[in-house]
Design a protein around this motif. Structure first.
Motif, short mmCIF file in Angstrom:
data_model
loop_
_atom_site.label_atom_id
_atom_site.label_comp_id
_atom_site.label_asym_id
_atom_site.label_seq_id
_atom_site.Cartn_x
_atom_site.Cartn_y
_atom_site.Cartn_z
N VAL C 150 -4.69 0.79 23.89
CA VAL C 150 -3.65 -0.23 24.08
C VAL C 150 -4.26 -1.60 23.87
CG1 VAL C 150 -2.11 -1.30 25.76
CG2 VAL C 150 -2.33 1.20 25.70
N THR C 151 -5.42 -1.82 24.44
CA THR C 151 -6.10 -3.10 24.30
C THR C 151 -6.35 -3.44 22.83
OG1 THR C 151 -7.24 -2.67 26.37
CG2 THR C 151 -8.16 -4.40 24.96
N HIS C 152 -6.76 -2.47 22.08
CA HIS C 152 -7.05 -2.69 20.67
C HIS C 152 -5.81 -2.66 19.80
CE1 HIS C 152 -11.04 -1.67 22.23
NE2 HIS C 152 -11.55 -2.26 21.15
N GLY C 153 -4.66 -2.54 20.39
CA GLY C 153 -3.43 -2.58 19.60
C GLY C 153 -3.15 -1.30 18.85
N GLN C 154 -3.87 -0.26 19.17
CA GLN C 154 -3.64 1.00 18.47
C GLN C 154 -2.61 1.87 19.16
OE1 GLN C 154 -7.77 2.10 18.78
NE2 GLN C 154 -8.03 1.93 16.54
N VAL C 155 -2.40 1.57 20.43
CA VAL C 155 -1.46 2.39 21.19
C VAL C 155 -0.32 1.52 21.68
CG1 VAL C 155 -1.18 3.73 23.31
CG2 VAL C 155 -3.25 4.00 21.90
N ASP C 156 0.88 2.04 21.56
CA ASP C 156 2.06 1.30 21.97
C ASP C 156 2.01 1.06 23.47
OD1 ASP C 156 5.19 0.99 20.73
OD2 ASP C 156 4.87 0.87 22.91
N VAL C 199 1.35 8.33 20.00
CA VAL C 199 1.22 7.17 20.88
C VAL C 199 1.15 5.87 20.11
CG1 VAL C 199 0.03 8.57 22.60
CG2 VAL C 199 -1.29 7.28 20.88
N GLY C 200 1.26 5.95 18.81
CA GLY C 200 1.10 4.76 18.00
C GLY C 200 2.19 3.73 18.26
#
Lengths: 215, 215, 215, 215
Positions: C150-156, C199-200
């Motif tokens: 999530v932090t890296h913007g990979q997970v919604d 989860v994207g």
DNA sequence: GCATAAACGAGACGGTACGTCCCGTCTTTGA
DNA sequence: TCAAAGACGGGACGTACCGTCTCGTTTATGC
């Protein structure tokens, strides 16, 4: 799924195995002789009889019942049946006493009697049945001899033969339980005297004998 | 039954608590009366006496010892000491028998006697000690009375009083263990007759009985 | 006889023996591995641990509790703690899956997991506690990695990470219980794809992705 | 699970009673619901079905087989067959999940599933068979729907639908075994999102997720 | 006083036996 | 031949006691 009940008296299902039954009683007798009543366990009985514990519990409710049946199922040395009353009261009573004590020479018999005493202490319900079973054959034999004494005029007809027999049986049992040494010839003779004199013909109307007059 | 304390000086450490000692014996008596010897457990004794198990084991080696001391420590109803021989043999013997059976009216006494019988069955070593303790006071009293009978010429001097006493004690014990109903007045009278006649003076030199002379 | 209660919190009596405690849990683990949950008996546990049965029953109410504690007391192979999130979502998820399946190579771990499944079936009360304990360390690790995603913007950010973790844990557990063969590299890759795609980041306001537009 | 009957002609003797067969399976289901797998005994099954124990043992080798057949013989609530794929992937997946959880409202179904899990833990040989039987109808239905999604271009053709179905089935099974509370509407929605997003069309040649596209 | 020592209540310990339940098999009667 | 009934040898259950062993505490003696 059939729910029809058989009309005949024979129940369905596998019948009781008499070999297991006998093996259990034999094991009880052996263990009673070797380890005594208190240290006799149903677990050991089952093991020695090569039987499941449930087979024991299925037929006997308690250790005491097991011991009782073992004793009553012919494992208790019985009085000799070949000694009929001779008509000589003293000889007959002496023979009975000697026979009774003689049977106590067998350790298995002694162990069974002690076991039955302990079992009776555990079974309020039928303690007197147990004791009756232990002493009855002996007792009946003695009563028969005393009755012959009545016929021959050696025994007072007013005597309650049952009381005499019970007293003598009690005396014998007492020696077994108290583990007194075997009685000497003198002891036997004294007992014979006590009984034969005690049951002898008495003057009517008096409970005591000639000695009374010496007062 | 308790450990012997050295005569030389009191040891160090906390002394034995007499309250625990008494509580244990009382618990034994209660449990014997309520559940009987077989189902009496040391665990239950300790619990009922509010005592640690170790305190029991410290002073008594086994259940039988516990029962023995409970019986001997004044918890067993003893014969009345106030009934001295009157010189009347029949009355004395009858009094003894009535007294012996009378004490059996107390359930605790009966329970203790049964417990002792079971304990004796388990302990070869002190079986006769136990029985002696149970029956001795009674037995001695009877012997005393019979000896008085000898003095008064009512009892044959050749009689072995011990055999008589043992026989009568055995008969009483037998009724207790076999849980026979209390004896009737007739039973008592028959027993009195048996004994008094049995010990009566006999013609010298013969084991023959009174009936012989009457023929 | 003293009835004074100690003021301190330490209970009276001999304290629990930690060696017996440990020996029991070790025996449970061993037996679980060798014979399985159903054929594991408390009798065998006690025997193998050289312990009385009562010592087992004193502390654990049932076989299931025993198995539960054995599993939770450090006998269950835990996830490797040295693999921190790299920030690469796909790699992290793949590492987690590989690690999870890898731990199943240990037969003891598999036996414990199966035993716990059976134990949970027997213990209504805390089945979810048991499962939580089994899966929590793994699960938490996965949640940590997804959170990094999530932090890296990979997970919604709207993703419920718990649902994801539970689903993946369930899939692993399923394979163990169903005794499916170990997953192939392709299986792992497909699972990685499913999760990482699932989860994207999604367009706000819509539950589905671009595929929706094809409708 | 029952013995295979020869195709060639009917054997001699009394034919198998179908009423007994059915009564046994019904008893298994009832007992599984009331006491659970661990406490279900063949003895109780026979008694409840009014059947001899031998009749059970004649047809089923073990408790697990009994449970397995009870589950497969129509006693396990099956997925609704009337809900065909609508073509709306999200709606279809949601319908499947809701249906799967909905069937778990029946306690008998839950008990059977737990029983099968325990049986499988005990029987290496047919664990995957059992699981396949439990999950296959549901699983196949889900695969059908996902396949429809492929047709409609909503699902990436490279997706291994089996992995997806197994994962979802595992997640459901996990909740049953762990006795988690029924999922909330949010939980269902999150799961729907995870799956539908996870299987969505991806850019060719990469395992990367939707977020990769920078959207 | 203050250590030493023994007895005490409490209760855990390794065990044995209890009496019950169930296993899977066997043996009967009856359909 | 199948089925119900039920006894069989066996094994495990969970409990009760056995007799022993720590514990902390109490109560005496002796330095």
């Amino acid at each position: 799924m059939s729910r029809v009940v058989a009309v005949t008296g024979t129940r369905a299902g596998r019948p009781r195995d008499p070999r297991a039954h006998a093996a259990i009683l034999a094991a009880v007798r052996d263990l009673l002789t070797t380890v005594g009543y208190e240290r006799l366990t149903i677990e050991a009985v089952a093991a020695q009889a090569h039987v499941g514990k449930q087979t024991v519990y299925r037929w006997w409710p308690a250790k005491s019942a097991l011991v009782a049946e073992a004793a009553l199922a012919g494992y208790l040395a019985m009085p000799r049946t070949d000694s009929d009353p001779t008509g000589d009261l003293v000889a007959d009573v002496r023979a009975w006493i000697v026979d009774a004590y003689g049977r106590l020479a067998d350790p298995a018999t002694v162990a069974l009697i002690r076991g039955l005493a302990a079992a009776a202490a555990d079974r309020d319900s039928d303690a007197d049945l147990l004791y009756a079973q232990i002493t009855r054959p002996s007792r009946d034999q003695l009563v028969t001899r005393l009755a012959a004494g009545v016929t021959h005029g050696q025994v007072d007809p007013a005597t309650d033969l049952g009381v005499v027999a019970d007293t003598l049986a009690g005396a014998v049992l007492y020696r077994v339980l108290a583990r007194r040494p075997p009685p000497t010839a003198d002891d036997v003779e004294n007992l014979v005297t006590l009984v034969t004199a005690g049951v002898g013909r008495r003057t009517p109307g008096g409970a005591a004998h000639a000695g009374d007059t010496g007062r």
